[in-house]
Design a protein around this motif. Structure first.
Motif, PDB file in Angstrom:
ATOM      1  N   LEU A 153      -6.176  12.014  -1.947  1.00 45.07           N
ATOM      2  CA  LEU A 153      -6.716  13.340  -2.212  1.00 45.07           C
ATOM      3  C   LEU A 153      -6.231  14.346  -1.173  1.00 45.07           C
ATOM      4  CD1 LEU A 153     -10.392  12.435  -3.181  1.00 45.07           C
ATOM      5  CD2 LEU A 153      -8.561  13.193  -4.710  1.00 45.07           C
ATOM      6  N   GLN A 154      -5.915  13.869   0.030  1.00 47.35           N
ATOM      7  CA  GLN A 154      -5.364  14.724   1.068  1.00 47.35           C
ATOM      8  C   GLN A 154      -3.847  14.827   0.961  1.00 47.35           C
ATOM      9  OE1 GLN A 154      -7.306  12.357   4.353  1.00 47.35           O
ATOM     10  NE2 GLN A 154      -7.524  14.400   5.237  1.00 47.35           N
ATOM     11  N   ASP A 166       0.852  -1.189   0.000  1.00 49.42           N
ATOM     12  CA  ASP A 166       0.000   0.000   0.000  1.00 49.42           C
ATOM     13  C   ASP A 166       0.893   1.247   0.000  1.00 49.42           C
ATOM     14  OD1 ASP A 166      -1.752   2.122   0.653  1.00 49.42           O
ATOM     15  OD2 ASP A 166      -2.984   0.840   1.931  1.00 49.42           O
ATOM     16  N   ASP A 194      -6.078   9.539   2.669  1.00 49.76           N
ATOM     17  CA  ASP A 194      -6.553   9.466   1.299  1.00 49.76           C
ATOM     18  C   ASP A 194      -5.584  10.245   0.414  1.00 49.76           C
ATOM     19  OD1 ASP A 194      -8.016  10.131  -1.159  1.00 49.76           O
ATOM     20  OD2 ASP A 194      -9.785   9.388  -0.113  1.00 49.76           O
ATOM     21  N   ARG A 219       0.163   4.438   0.421  1.00 56.32           N
ATOM     22  CA  ARG A 219      -0.348   5.634   1.081  1.00 56.32           C
ATOM     23  C   ARG A 219       0.435   5.996   2.350  1.00 56.32           C
ATOM     24  NH1 ARG A 219      -6.504   3.995   1.782  1.00 56.32           N
ATOM     25  NH2 ARG A 219      -5.424   2.046   2.342  1.00 56.32           N
ATOM     26  N   GLU A 260      -4.948   6.694  11.274  1.00 58.37           N
ATOM     27  CA  GLU A 260      -5.615   7.146  10.058  1.00 58.37           C
ATOM     28  C   GLU A 260      -4.717   6.855   8.864  1.00 58.37           C
ATOM     29  OE1 GLU A 260      -7.686  11.183   8.124  1.00 58.37           O
ATOM     30  OE2 GLU A 260      -6.247  11.371   9.764  1.00 58.37           O
ATOM     31  N   THR A 261      -5.298   6.242   7.841  1.00 60.29           N
ATOM     32  CA  THR A 261      -4.603   6.105   6.559  1.00 60.29           C
ATOM     33  C   THR A 261      -5.081   7.241   5.669  1.00 60.29           C
ATOM     34  OG1 THR A 261      -4.439   3.701   6.774  1.00 60.29           O
ATOM     35  CG2 THR A 261      -4.204   4.618   4.569  1.00 60.29           C
TER      36      THR A 261
END
Length: 312
Positions: free
Chosen positions: A192-193, A105, A190, A107, A187-188
């Motif tokens: 978009l952030q 992943d 996004d 992110r 928190e993973t």
């Protein structure tokens, strides 16, 4: 499967940190399982491990790579394993990027006190990161957080939260997963952030360019989609590095389309304080991944990314 390189044990070069040795052992196990080759890890100390100054002052992420590549060229090791985001985009004489195995992943993730997310942290909370890319995107979110520059391995950074030195840290989720601490993520993020670093979550397997037999063996470990995504992301970074010193994030994915696989990529270049950002996306054929990334970077430079360099 019998070993096809004969009786020799393949020496896999690695940095000595917990994350690096875990990643390198993963690749060593992959080589043994898929290729039938015996392996042994060889620890190599890099400047990035011994110099505690900010990365930007001592040469950026490439400081983690040089010593491993030198060990390869000297013949001290046969294979080197890196976090792919640490690789400089320029080719290295005598070194081949033989394979990119399946990607974790990509992110970014937050580990915060009291199980909080970024949005739940009170204004003025101290958030630690050693990445100008993360710092700029955190500032751009407008949450009133204080970004604190930190260095150290994953365990050291997490300890800063536990000890109350900072309220949260932002790290690559892949690294936390690889060392078995992903359960601590609060928190993973996004994309978009916060767009990750080009190549984040992927590993690079390098060998000497003139060792054609080993290059061919290692090539069978390549994950086609992972290689296409990182090639596109690194093409964006390479093109922007030539005309822009701003923090850069990029994320590509290969998805099934009506006429076969399609590559989609998003990228951002920001002012260091997050006050200005140039954000663009593109798509294309995975077989032209580098071309897609290069053209996207060209659009970003034309749209003003080049001017961000003057404001750093």
């Amino acid at each position: 499967m019998s070993a096809v390189t004969g009786a020799r044990t393949l020496r896999v070069g690695t940095r000595a940190s917990r994350l690096a040795t875990t990643q390198s052992q993963h690749v060593a196990d992959l080589i043994t399982r898929e290729l039938g080759e015996p392996t042994a890890l060889v620890e190599v100390t890099t400047e990035g491990d011994t110099n505690r100054a900010p990365l930007a002052q001592i040469g950026g992420t490439g400081v983690f790579v040089g010593a491993l590549r030198e060990a390869l060229l000297r013949g001290d090791v046969d294979v080197a394993v890196h976090s792919l985001k640490d690789l400089p985009t320029a080719p290295a004489d005598g070194i081949a990027l033989a394979a990119v195995p399946p990607r974790e992943d990509p992110r970014d993730a937050v580990v915060a006190r009291d199980g909080l997310t970024l949005g739940e942290l009170p204004a003025g909370s101290r958030v630690g990161t050693g990445s100008p890319r993360r710092a700029a995107q955190l500032a751009a979110l407008g949450l009133g957080l204080e970004v604190v520059a930190i260095r150290g391995n994953v365990d050291t950074r997490l300890r800063k939260v536990a000890d109350g030195e900072v309220d949260a840290v932002v790290l690559a989720r892949a690294g936390l997963a690889r060392i078995g601490r992903v359960d601590e993520v609060t928190e993973t993020l996004d994309p978009l952030q916060m767009l990750p670093a080009p190549g984040q979550g992927a590993l690079a397997i390098e060998c000497r360019a003139d060792d054609e037999h080993l290059r061919a063996l290692l090539a069978s470990l390549q994950d086609r989609r992972a290689r296409a995504t990182v090639d596109a992301e690194r093409a964006v970074l390479a093109a922007l590095e030539a005309g822009c010193s701003a923090p850069v994030g990029a994320l590509a994915e290969v998805a099934e389309g009506d006429d076969g696989d399609e590559l989609w990529i998003r990228a951002v270049a920001l002012a260091a304080d997050g006050s200005v950002e140039i954000r663009r996306s593109a798509s294309g054929d995975p077989s032209d991944a580098a071309g897609v990334g290069h053209r996207l970077a060209g659009e970003m430079l034309a749209d003003g990314a080049a001017e961000l360099m003057d404001n750093q």
